[in-house]
Write a protein that holds these residues in place. Structure first.
Motif, PDB file in Angstrom:
ATOM      1  N   ARG A  56       7.204   2.612   6.118  1.00  0.00           N
ATOM      2  CA  ARG A  56       7.377   3.951   6.260  1.00  0.00           C
ATOM      3  C   ARG A  56       6.793   4.570   7.392  1.00  0.00           C
ATOM      4  NH1 ARG A  56       8.352   7.674   1.906  1.00  0.00           N
ATOM      5  NH2 ARG A  56       7.893   9.431   3.454  1.00  0.00           N
ATOM      6  N   LEU A  57       7.663   4.477   8.681  1.00  0.00           N
ATOM      7  CA  LEU A  57       7.436   4.718  10.001  1.00  0.00           C
ATOM      8  C   LEU A  57       6.820   6.244   9.892  1.00  0.00           C
ATOM      9  CD1 LEU A  57      10.390   3.583  11.969  1.00  0.00           C
ATOM     10  CD2 LEU A  57       7.882   2.365  11.653  1.00  0.00           C
ATOM     11  N   ASP A  58       7.407   7.207   9.191  1.00  0.00           N
ATOM     12  CA  ASP A  58       6.979   8.603   9.233  1.00  0.00           C
ATOM     13  C   ASP A  58       5.479   8.914   8.608  1.00  0.00           C
ATOM     14  OD1 ASP A  58       7.836   7.914   6.648  1.00  0.00           O
ATOM     15  OD2 ASP A  58       8.331   9.966   6.235  1.00  0.00           O
ATOM     16  N   GLY A 106      16.658   5.919   7.616  1.00  0.00           N
ATOM     17  CA  GLY A 106      15.765   6.926   7.041  1.00  0.00           C
ATOM     18  C   GLY A 106      14.297   6.747   7.799  1.00  0.00           C
ATOM     19  N   PRO A 107      13.252   7.054   7.185  1.00  0.00           N
ATOM     20  CA  PRO A 107      12.007   6.658   7.663  1.00  0.00           C
ATOM     21  C   PRO A 107      11.411   5.364   7.649  1.00  0.00           C
ATOM     22  CG  PRO A 107      11.720   7.689   5.500  1.00  0.00           C
ATOM     23  CD  PRO A 107      13.380   7.620   5.839  1.00  0.00           C
ATOM     24  N   TRP A 108      12.347   4.410   6.733  1.00  0.00           N
ATOM     25  CA  TRP A 108      11.931   3.008   6.697  1.00  0.00           C
ATOM     26  C   TRP A 108      12.429   2.026   7.649  1.00  0.00           C
ATOM     27  CZ3 TRP A 108       8.796   1.940   2.695  1.00  0.00           C
ATOM     28  CH2 TRP A 108       8.891   2.885   1.520  1.00  0.00           C
ATOM     29  N   ASN A 166       0.879  -1.172   0.063  1.00  0.00           N
ATOM     30  CA  ASN A 166      -0.037   0.075   0.036  1.00  0.00           C
ATOM     31  C   ASN A 166       0.899   1.309  -0.128  1.00  0.00           C
ATOM     32  OD1 ASN A 166       0.818   0.500   2.904  1.00  0.00           O
ATOM     33  ND2 ASN A 166      -0.884  -0.985   3.270  1.00  0.00           N
ATOM     34  N   GLU A 167       0.330   2.314   0.465  1.00  0.00           N
ATOM     35  CA  GLU A 167       1.187   3.698   0.158  1.00  0.00           C
ATOM     36  C   GLU A 167       2.301   3.586   1.175  1.00  0.00           C
ATOM     37  OE1 GLU A 167       1.284   6.295  -1.723  1.00  0.00           O
ATOM     38  OE2 GLU A 167      -0.266   5.157  -3.196  1.00  0.00           O
ATOM     39  N   SER A 168       2.276   2.948   2.318  1.00  0.00           N
ATOM     40  CA  SER A 168       3.291   3.046   3.560  1.00  0.00           C
ATOM     41  C   SER A 168       4.015   1.709   3.735  1.00  0.00           C
ATOM     42  CB  SER A 168       2.490   3.653   4.683  1.00  0.00           C
ATOM     43  OG  SER A 168       1.738   4.785   4.337  1.00  0.00           O
TER      44      SER A 168
END
Length: 360
Positions: free
Chosen positions: A295-297, A280-282, A82-84
């Motif tokens: 994607r935690l952010d 990074g955010p991953w 999905n998107e994240s």
């Protein structure tokens, strides 16, 4: 033969012609497909379709035929996102079960729930990597051109069976343009139920799968129900809970279940997680047969959830995005008919709780 989505009355006009897409893509071959599509205001399906006749073949999005053909292909990699979150499993498409409205793959490694009504476009794709090797994949998209599921060939894949499957799904007419369908407005479903009705139905559950029926009957979106039901059944966790969960499960060598999905497919990992690394955010899991990229952010709320069953309550952790959509869900792996593992329950109960802070 036309693609299924071309019969809809309401259609999205092409933002760019296939020739324009190919010309732009030739200038940016290094860019990831999903990023390229977003930056150039097209769907990923339009990008892939533009290559039909060169590196892509248009396929019927026939879930039943796909699942009947994939077991002969041997080892492959299944990808659902999905998107994240991106969920990847390496293994065999074993034990397919095909129904009119839903299908399943119940293999030891590849475990899927598929919803054919959301499958509108399919392609076999060849892509040459920087190392010169050609990578083969089967890619399927919904009516808006968003990916629902992909299958990637591996070195051990039976390519004769792979090619035979492609031949069985291939459209006679190979078009490099597709017509998308706009997202329809959600149908009015009536007034949502109140908290008393929700708690009554929640308390009466004897199986976690009954939860979907409860939400449907009470006209409640999933996150609305968690926010309403009360902290004895759903409690908000701190944003750090997701990373903490992975670290604790890995340290305990605890087998867990990790669900990532979209409207067309849900993919499940059952087993331990080991190689976890944040870049990074991953948050990334890079185990032998399971890869996850999260994607935690993009997580805006995390919830611990308790659902009653005939065998005692089952604990889960759920993460949601800014659109209140479910990104990822976690359970402890358990045997049907038995209570969940005490170690899993202890991990969930000890996760950091969300604390509301007042802005100055």
């Amino acid at each position: 033969m036309t693609h299924p989505a071309e019969t809809h009355a309401a259609q999205i006009p092409l933002a760019k012609t296939p020739a324009q897409i190919r010309e732009i893509r030739a200038r940016h071959p290094e860019m990831r497909e999903r990023d390229f599509a977003r930056i150039h205001a097209i769907s990923e399906a339009e990008l892939v379709a533009a290559q039909v006749g060169s590196t892509a073949i248009a396929l019927r999005p026939d879930v039943g035929a796909l699942l009947r053909g994939l077991p002969a292909c041997g080892e492959v990699m299944a990808l659902t996102r999905n998107e994240s979150a991106v969920h990847e499993k390496i293994g065999l498409y074993e034990k397919p079960v095909v129904g009119a409205r839903a299908a399943m793959v119940l293999g030891k490694q590849i475990d899927l729930r598929l919803f054919p009504g959301h499958w509108h476009f399919g392609f076999a794709v060849e892509k040459t990597g920087e190392d010169g090797a050609v990578r083969h994949s089967l890619q399927f998209f919904d009516a808006q051109g968003t990916a629902v599921h992909k299958v990637h060939a591996r070195p051990a894949t039976n390519m004769a069976a792979w090619d035979a499957l492609i031949a069985s799904l291939r459209y006679e007419q190979q078009d490099d343009a597709i017509v998308l369908t706009p997202t329809s407005a959600p149908e009015a479903v009536g007034e949502p139920a109140g908290v008393d009705q929700l708690r009554q139905r929640w308390q009466a559950m004897t199986d976690t799968h009954q939860f979907f029926g409860v939400l449907r009957d009470l006209n409640l979106p999933r996150l609305d129900a968690l926010e309403m039901v009360g902290e004895d059944y759903a409690f908000q966790l701190d944003h750090a809970a997701t990373a903490t969960l992975f670290a604790e499960a890995a340290a305990a060598e605890l087998p867990i279940m990790v669900f990532v999905g979209n409207p067309g497919c849900i993919q499940i990992h059952s087993g331990p997680v080991k190689a976890i690394k944040t870049i990074g955010p991953w948050l990334n899991v890079m185990d032998d047969t399971f890869h996850l990229h999260l994607r935690l952010d993009q997580i805006t709320s995390v919830w611990g959830v308790r659902k009653p069953t005939a065998d005692g309550h089952v604990s889960s952790v759920e993460a949601y995005d800014a659109n209140r959509e479910l990104i990822i869900q976690f359970f402890g792996k358990r045997i049907e008919g038995q209570d969940e593992r005490p170690v899993w329950r202890s991990i969930v109960e000890a996760l950091p709780i969300f604390v509301q802070t007042n802005a100055a």
